[in-house]
Motif scaffolding. Structure first.
Motif, PDB file in Angstrom:
ATOM      1  N   HIS A 111       0.822  -1.222   0.000  1.00 45.15           N
ATOM      2  CA  HIS A 111       0.000   0.000   0.000  1.00 45.15           C
ATOM      3  C   HIS A 111       0.862   1.281   0.000  1.00 45.15           C
ATOM      4  O   HIS A 111       0.539   2.262  -0.676  1.00 45.15           O
ATOM      5  N   HIS A 115       1.031   4.553  -2.542  1.00 47.60           N
ATOM      6  CA  HIS A 115       0.969   6.001  -2.265  1.00 47.60           C
ATOM      7  C   HIS A 115       2.130   6.728  -2.953  1.00 47.60           C
ATOM      8  O   HIS A 115       1.952   7.806  -3.517  1.00 47.60           O
ATOM      9  N   ASP A 300      -6.684   7.110  -0.163  1.00 48.93           N
ATOM     10  CA  ASP A 300      -6.666   5.769  -0.746  1.00 48.93           C
ATOM     11  C   ASP A 300      -7.467   5.662  -2.043  1.00 48.93           C
ATOM     12  O   ASP A 300      -8.604   6.118  -2.129  1.00 48.93           O
TER      13      ASP A 300
END
Ligand code: KG4
Ligand code: ZN
Length: 317
Positions: A111, A115, A300
């Motif tokens: 994750h 980003h 997100d």
């Protein structure tokens, strides 16, 4: 290369179809913020159940908006870590089913790398690059010598920046999620309260935000117990000023030490107006390229997972 990317690590059910790491054919984000607002923060059990309800709806929409069928896909990419385990499982299981049914390779994406690669949607990377990752769960300063070569220079020893924003907002009772609310308030106030700018010594790339958070909360509690009222916009401005000063000065120090040609910010807190402006101005002074994600790719989303997956595949990582 056409990638279907899936993100469900926290409270957004998101899917995107991304071509060659940058062209976004579709980008669907279903956010659960309104539901978690009732509880003042993300409730993991509720988050998993919401992902289950929405995952197939989001999949249909992502394919439809991209005008493709699963047969047209080259890869399926999914966020595998870090995140809430129940939430992650929903996205991962969905990705596995599609990969099995249509015989497509499956890519497991971190994750945080997602980003960082939200920035690639805006601009090519110049190396060496320094990435400041600031989200609800992470605060890290990362050196990249090339695509998919990450070296963590420092990280938070306690609270993540976004977490500190959310906790302060909860105590001061201004709403959830705290980051965007305090950011807006900060722009209407002046940094008149004295708060600690915790830098942990001049050689450290680590961060600490719990002392600052406690200082704001103590100030608030003391004033309330005496029946005094604080100027909340000024309090938000003072808090943001302390956060931004620490983030910008450590990033600038790393950029100089490692001869960075490019500095980026990543994660939910990269949407912070004060941080974006201060970092841009500092990097202008240092003559170092600075870019940040478009606002919609700061928090997100799955487009960033598609961008990261593209380079993960190209570099065989
Ligand atoms: O990256 P993200 O969507 O989720 C995680 O991976 O954690 O980040 C969410 C965090 C929340 O703590 C939220 O308050 C913070 O990002 N955030 C902000 C702003 N917009 C979102 N913090 C400060 N200023 C903002 N404008
Ligand atoms: Zn995130």
């Amino acid at each position: 290369m056409i990638i279907l990317a899936i993100e469900s690590s926290c409270d957004e059910t998101a899917m995107a179809v991304v071509k060659d790491g940058r062209t976004i054919l579709s980008n669907v984000v279903y956010t659960q913020i309104d539901i978690h607002t009732l509880y003042g923060g993300v409730v993991p059990e509720v988050a998993s159940r919401e992902h289950i309800k929405k995952i197939t709806v989001v999949l249909d929409q992502a394919l439809k908006e991209a005008s493709i069928t699963p047969n047209d896909l080259d890869y399926i990419a999914v966020t595998s870590n870090p995140g809430l385990i129940g939430s992650l499982m929903v996205g991962i299981n969905c990705a596995k089913v599609i990969a099995c049914l249509y015989n497509k390779p499956l890519i497991m994406v971190n994750h945080i790398y997602g980003h960082i690669y939200a920035n690639y949607l805006e601009s090519d990377f110049l190396f060496p690059m320094i990435a400041l990752v600031v989200s609800g769960g992470h605060t890290e300063l990362v050196l990249m010598e090339d695509h998919f070569k990450f070296k963590v220079l420092g990280e938070t020893l306690d609270d993540a920046v976004g977490e500190a924003y959310d906790k302060v907002a909860r105590v001061v009772n201004v709403g959830y999620p705290g980051g965007p609310i305090l950011d807006k308030m900060a722009h209407e106030g002046i940094a008149s309260y004295e708060l600690p700018h915790i830098k942990l010594g001049k050689d450290s790339y680590d961060f600490s935000f719990s002392g600052l958070k406690s200082a704001v909360i103590n100030l608030y509690n003391k004033a309330t117990s005496k029946g005094e009222t604080l100027d909340y916009n000024n309090l938000a401005a003072s808090f943001q000023n302390a956060v931004v000063d620490v983030l910008v000065s450590k990033t600038a120090k790393a950029a100089l030490e490692f001869n960075a040609k490019h500095v980026i910010i990543a994660g939910g807190v990269s949407a912070n107006k004060g941080l974006r402006e201060a970092m841009e101005s500092k990097m202008n002074d240092l003559d170092i390229k600075f870019t940040c994600p478009k606002m919609k790719y700061c928090t997100d989303n799955a487009a960033m997972i598609g961008a990261a997956a593209y380079f993960q595949i190209l570099t065989n990582k």
